[in-house]
Design a protein around this motif. Structure first.
Motif, short mmCIF file in Angstrom:
data_model
loop_
_atom_site.label_atom_id
_atom_site.label_comp_id
_atom_site.label_asym_id
_atom_site.label_seq_id
_atom_site.Cartn_x
_atom_site.Cartn_y
_atom_site.Cartn_z
N GLY A 254 0.82 -1.19 0.00
CA GLY A 254 0.00 0.00 0.00
C GLY A 254 0.86 1.25 0.00
N GLN A 255 0.25 2.30 -0.48
CA GLN A 255 1.02 3.55 -0.57
C GLN A 255 0.03 4.71 -0.55
N TRP A 256 0.35 5.71 0.26
CA TRP A 256 -0.52 6.89 0.33
C TRP A 256 0.07 7.99 -0.54
N TYR A 257 -0.72 8.45 -1.50
CA TYR A 257 -0.28 9.56 -2.34
C TYR A 257 -1.08 10.81 -1.94
N TYR A 258 -0.40 11.92 -1.83
CA TYR A 258 -1.17 13.12 -1.50
C TYR A 258 -0.81 14.28 -2.41
N GLU B 291 -11.08 5.95 -7.34
CA GLU B 291 -9.91 6.73 -7.76
C GLU B 291 -10.30 8.09 -8.33
N ALA B 292 -11.51 8.16 -8.85
CA ALA B 292 -11.91 9.39 -9.54
C ALA B 292 -11.72 10.66 -8.71
N PRO B 293 -12.13 10.70 -7.44
CA PRO B 293 -11.97 11.95 -6.69
C PRO B 293 -10.51 12.40 -6.57
N ARG C 59 -5.28 6.43 -1.00
CA ARG C 59 -4.54 5.26 -0.53
C ARG C 59 -4.57 4.21 -1.61
N GLY C 60 -3.52 4.19 -2.36
CA GLY C 60 -3.46 3.15 -3.39
C GLY C 60 -2.37 2.20 -3.03
N GLY C 61 -1.53 1.91 -3.98
CA GLY C 61 -0.42 1.02 -3.70
C GLY C 61 0.71 1.31 -4.66
N THR C 62 1.71 0.45 -4.59
CA THR C 62 2.85 0.64 -5.46
C THR C 62 2.43 0.52 -6.92
#
Lengths: 275, 463, 288
Positions: free
Chosen positions: B192-196, B296-298, B308-311
């Protein structure tokens, strides 16, 4: 009185037309969506730019053609099995008097009332024990059996409506009952046979839940189940592609129904009225 | 008359078959410079009424070099649609398979099975006596369930002597080896990976419950969301979303034997947190009710400040790669629940596994070795944006980028291996349905809902 | 009746009966046995009524029963009411009746999955057509993400699909009422409404009962539609008993537990089927 009647008729017709539009709207909508550019479907109902790309994509990539082929095999195979078996049985039930006839009638009626849902999972378990899973045979047999009660229901009515004198005439000419059946009765009841075959074909073609459970091997799946999978496998909004798949699956049923509506209706009504 | 009808039908069927099989025009508008697309190369099924007979070829093991021997086949179930040219992973897999076939002469019979049903299909086939392939792909969390169903083969001995064995990283060994047994080989590590969005969060992404509440107030005024993530009715939502929250409080969803403990305080608190976020509009509704792409759209349209997606997110989130490289998106640290000191992300390794009824074990091992060759492993891991399980493959220049540096940092600092259980799929699936109910209906009592779920799980699977 | 050879009818009837027994009857009976087993580590063991006990203790089970009840009652009510209304209108024998019937019948010849998927699109949270149309009327209510909304959608879609079936049966029943009866009533001064209640309705009651039972059985079978539209969601809001059964069997391979659920479903059906037989007897008694 007459103008009142006319106004009433007009009103009713208008209402029915509106009702029909509501009924048919989802079908039309899916067709419209299938011609839209990707991701454009939800900005306007009518496509701004019509495109066939989804249909092309469906038949050039991946498994969809295979799914359609499978659907054809299963649907036709099952319909053949159920039509032929129910024709034989219906003839016997309509024409002969024999011990246990009442029992047979009740049995068929009883089977008609068993929802398919109940037996699918045991069939799955049994089929897997017999190593029959993921074969064409299994689903054709199951579809065949599912169509028998309805087939008997419809064909019994058709057979009953044929006057006995025809049989008698054939016997006088020295034919056995079986020969009488094939050479005399059957040709006359062709509409009934066609009706049964078509109803079964369409029912099998559209069947979703049973094949979902009984066929899990990817390249043996039916188009309906494949569509369900597409939803999960396709990443991102590919609704237009799905719509194209929907339309392809819908077309045979729609065409068959429009052109052969009389057969369908006659079949259902005969069964309903005389069954 | 009847015979005539039958033959008409058969003729129609034959014609339809001919028409459809001829109907494969070359792909028209694909941007990638690939030759015209052919239907899946190796799967040959005759539409006969008989089941496909199992392919039995000469075994590979020969002492002295002999005359021409048939290298045989390899039956392989993979996640991807090999005809899909828009998915980098499918393209790479196809390339690897083609190269393998060219090098060894082994024919690969490939079949696509989606990642979220792979374990189920394999387990059911094993239990019900159905058809099993030689080689499959699988995420780590499903391995134990398949082992329990008797679906996988212990390949400890074969792998221990492979030349890549010494090079495997510790994480992979820890996950896949236990008690002298090994049922899978990991190819790459992901998680998991958080992108901001750096413009929405110039001071960084909030890592605490209070932080989220504060940011929520600020962002709601601008009609934005704190974050979006997938929390729908699927086992993956629990693995990726709920489990890390529970971990942040030092608890786990399963005990050492894989028995669920779904009614712990940590789980209650996690669900309360999600419920609060849902009710206050801090997280969009689609996070809990939509599907992956709706979630994912928002983030794609910047109404949500984080995702919160992932690698793997480069593959699915439109514009993510560009935004990251432009610096407008950064990788942040996961949030922790109140009372916990650190947030976590789940870490996973994608595996190959050999099935218990494999008939071409040698070919399967050969395939694995081929794949683990750094020249093949690096592009494979990269197409998934994962970290290769072999240290030497990591030295490939394709991994020299800020993305991989940050990813590695994230996984090293925040990553924890997914839990597992003999009934992982079933219990997590049921949990996700209960969680969705509890989050969406504020009048349901969380604790009693979890307790009744826990009881049912024990009764069904562990009693 | 012909009585040529004693064995002919049996030969003719046997293949069909055999098929039915093997494919429909035997598995159903087998499921009674299955319901008393559970499979652990690949070994099937007999556990008596344990699966039923688990079901009775499970909130999921009771919720699915509740969902099934709600779904079935609304579904049957709506199809009967609307179907009867349309049947009455079509019974007037207008010119376009054939066209109307064709169109109304169309959803029935389409698959649950294709139509279900379309309904799902029409109610997409953010940009579904019907969502955009109806949402503002309810203050931005997102139908498919709310338990009640999702149930409503699912009921509407299933009704939409099978209205024609009910309509056809009821129409057939209506057409057995001879025109003379109406004319006689009209001559006696009865107006439309009275004529309907006192004459048409009682005469078609058996057919109506039969249709009700048929539709109830259909409701039980209508899992495919629900699966396509919401897959049981959100949460467990639209998870009817049949869906729960599917999930338990095909996703968790708890075949024993699923069989127990299907037996419960079967019992429900038997109760309804009893009505069918009684209604049929009444109908033949009246007609004969």
């Amino acid at each position: 009185m007459d103008s009142q009647n006319k106004a009433l008729n007009l009103f009713i017709n208008a209402f029915m037309i509106a009702f029909c539009i509501i009924i048919i709207f989802p079908v039309i909508y899916s067709m419209l969506v299938s011609f839209q550019e990707p991701r454009m479907a939800f900005y306007s109902i009518i496509p701004e730019r019509w495109t066939f790309q989804h249909y092309i994509r469906l038949f050039s990539h991946g498994l969809f053609p295979r799914y359609i082929l499978n659907s054809i095999i299963y649907a036709i195979g099952g319909a053949i099995v159920s039509t032929s078996l129910s024709a034989l049985a219906a003839y016997a039930l309509a024409r002969f008097q024999f011990r246990g006839k009442g029992l047979v009638n009740s049995f068929v009626l009883g089977m008609m009332m068993l929802p398919g849902l109940i037996s699918v999972i045991p069939i799955y378990k049994l089929a897997s024990d017999l190593k029959l899973l993921d074969t064409y045979t299994l689903l054709i047999i199951v579809f065949g059996a599912y169509g028998i009660p309805l087939g008997i229901w419809i064909l019994k009515a058709f057979f009953s409506s044929i006057p006995q004198v025809l049989d008698e005439a054939a016997f006088i000419d020295g034919a056995t009952p079986l020969q009488a059946f094939f050479k005399v009765i059957l040709p006359i009841t062709t509409p009934g046979l066609i009706a049964t075959f078509l109803i079964n074909f369409v029912y099998n073609w559209n069947n979703f839940f049973t094949p979902l459970i009984l066929v899990t091997r990817t390249n043996m799946k039916m188009a309906t189940v494949g569509l369900f999978d597409f939803q999960h496998v396709l990443e991102g909004n590919q609704d237009e592609l799905l719509a194209a798949a929907c339309v392809v699956i819908m077309i045979p049923s729609i065409l068959l129904f429009i052109f052969l509506r009389d057969y369908f209706m006659r079949g259902m009504i005969e069964g309903a009225v005389k069954g | 008359m009847r015979g005539k009808k039958l033959s008409i039908l058969i003729a129609v069927l034959l014609m339809a078959t001919l028409v459809l099989s001829a109907c494969q025009p070359a792909a028209v508008e694909e941007p990638v410079a690939e030759p015209p697309v052919v239907e899946e190369p190796a799967v040959v099924e005759e539409p006969a009424v008989v089941e496909e007979p199992p392919v039995v070829e000469e075994p590979e093991v020969v002492e002295e070099p002999e005359e021409v021997e048939d290298p045989g086949v390899l039956r392989f179930w993979g996640f991807y649609d090999l005809t899909n040219e828009e998915d980098g992973r499918a393209v790479q897999m196809k390339a690897n398979i083609d190269a393998f076939e060219a090098e060894t002469g082994i024919t690969v019979q490939y079949e696509q099975v989606a990642w979220d049903v792979m374990a189920m299909n394999v387990s059911v086939a094993a239990v019900a006596g159905g058809d099993l392939p030689d080689l499959i792909m699988s995420g780590y969390e499903y391995i134990q369930g398949m082992v329990n169903a008797g679906a996988l083969m212990d390949i400890y001995d074969e792998i221990a002597v492979a030349d890549f064995y010494s090079d495997l990283n510790e994480f992979e060994k820890n996950l896949n080896e236990s008690g002298g047994m090994r049922y899978a080989v990991g190819t790459f590590v992901g998680g998991g990976q958080w992108y901001y969005d750096t413009e929405i969060y110039p001071d960084g992404f909030p890592e605490t419950q209070e932080g989220w509440a504060t940011e929520c107030e600020r962002l709601s005024a601008e009609d934005k969301y704190v974050a979006t993530f997938y929390a729908g009715r699927a086992e993956a939502a629990m693995t990726q979303g709920l489990a890390p929250l529970v971990w942040s409080l030092g608890e786990r969803l399963f005990d050492e034997e894989g028995v669920p403990q779904f009614d712990s305080d940590a789980v209650v608190q996690a669900i309360e947190f999600w419920r609060e976020m849902y009710n206050n509009g801090c997280v969009p509704e689609v996070a809990f009710t939509g599907d992956w792409s709706a979630t994912e759209a928002p983030f794609e349209d910047r109404s949500a400040g984080a995702y919160r997606g992932g690698t793997w997110s480069y593959i699915f989130v439109t514009g993510l790669q560009e935004r990251f490289e432009a610096g407008t998106v950064a990788i942040g640290n996961p949030p922790a629940l109140t009372g916990g000191d650190q947030g976590w992300v789940f870490m996973n390794v994608e595996n190959f596994a050999v099935t218990s009824r494999a008939e071409n074990v040698e070919n399967a091992i050969k395939f694995i070795e081929f794949f683990m060759n750094p020249a093949n492993l690096a592009p494979w891991a990269n197409s998934n944006f994962g970290v290769p399980a072999r240290a030497s493959a990591m030295e490939d220049p394709v991994f020299e980028s800020k993305f991989y540096d940050d990813t590695l940092a994230n996984l090293t600092r925040n990553g924890q291996g997914t839990e597992t259980s003999p009934y992982y799929n079933e219990t997590m699936n049921s949990l996700s349905a209960t969680v969705q109910d509890l989050v969406l209906n504020s009048n349901l009592d969380i604790r009693s809902g979890l307790e009744s779920l826990q009881q049912e799980m024990i009764l069904l699977y562990f009693d | 009746m012909i009585n040529r050879s004693k064995s002919y009818p049996y030969i003719l009837v046997t293949p069909a009966i055999l098929f039915l027994m093997i494919v429909t009857l035997y598995p159903t009976l087998y499921s009674l046995y299955l319901a008393m087993t559970r499979t652990r580590m690949g070994i099937m063991e007999f556990v008596g009524f344990r699966n039923y006990r688990i079901a009775l203790m499970s909130t999921e089970f009771w919720q699915s029963m509740r969902n099934s009840l709600i779904f079935t009652s609304f579904y049957v009510l709506l199809t009967i009411v609307i179907g009867y209304g349309i049947a009455l209108l079509l019974n007037r024998g207008m010119r376009l009746t054939g066209l109307y019937m064709t169109i109304i019948f169309l959803p029935w010849v389409l698959s649950e999955i294709t139509t279900g998927v379309v309904w799902r699109w029409m109610f997409y949270q953010d940009y579904g057509i019907l969502q955009n149309l109806l949402g503002p009327l309810f203050g931005g209510y997102k139908f498919i993400s709310r338990p009640e909304g999702a149930m409503g959608i699912v009921i509407a879609a299933t009704v939409w699909r099978s209205i024609s079936f009910a309509m056809l049966l009821l129409l057939a029943g209506l057409q057995t009422v001879p025109k003379e009866v109406h004319e006689a009533a009209a001559m006696d001064g009865a107006d439309g409404w009275k004529s309907f209640w006192k004459i048409t309705w009682p005469l078609t009651l058996p057919t109506t009962i039969v249709t009700i039972v048929f539709m109830t059985i259909q409701a039980v079978n209508g899992v495919g539609m629900i699966l396509s539209i919401t897959e049981g969601g959100p949460g467990r809001a639209t998870e009817v008993l049949g869906l729960l059964m599917y999930r338990q069997a095909m996703q968790f391979y708890n075949f024993g537990y699923a069989a127990a659920l299907s037996v419960t479903l079967l019992i429900l059906n038997f109760i309804l089927a009893a009505f069918y037989i009684r209604g049929l007897n009444r109908e033949t008694a009246l007609a004969g």
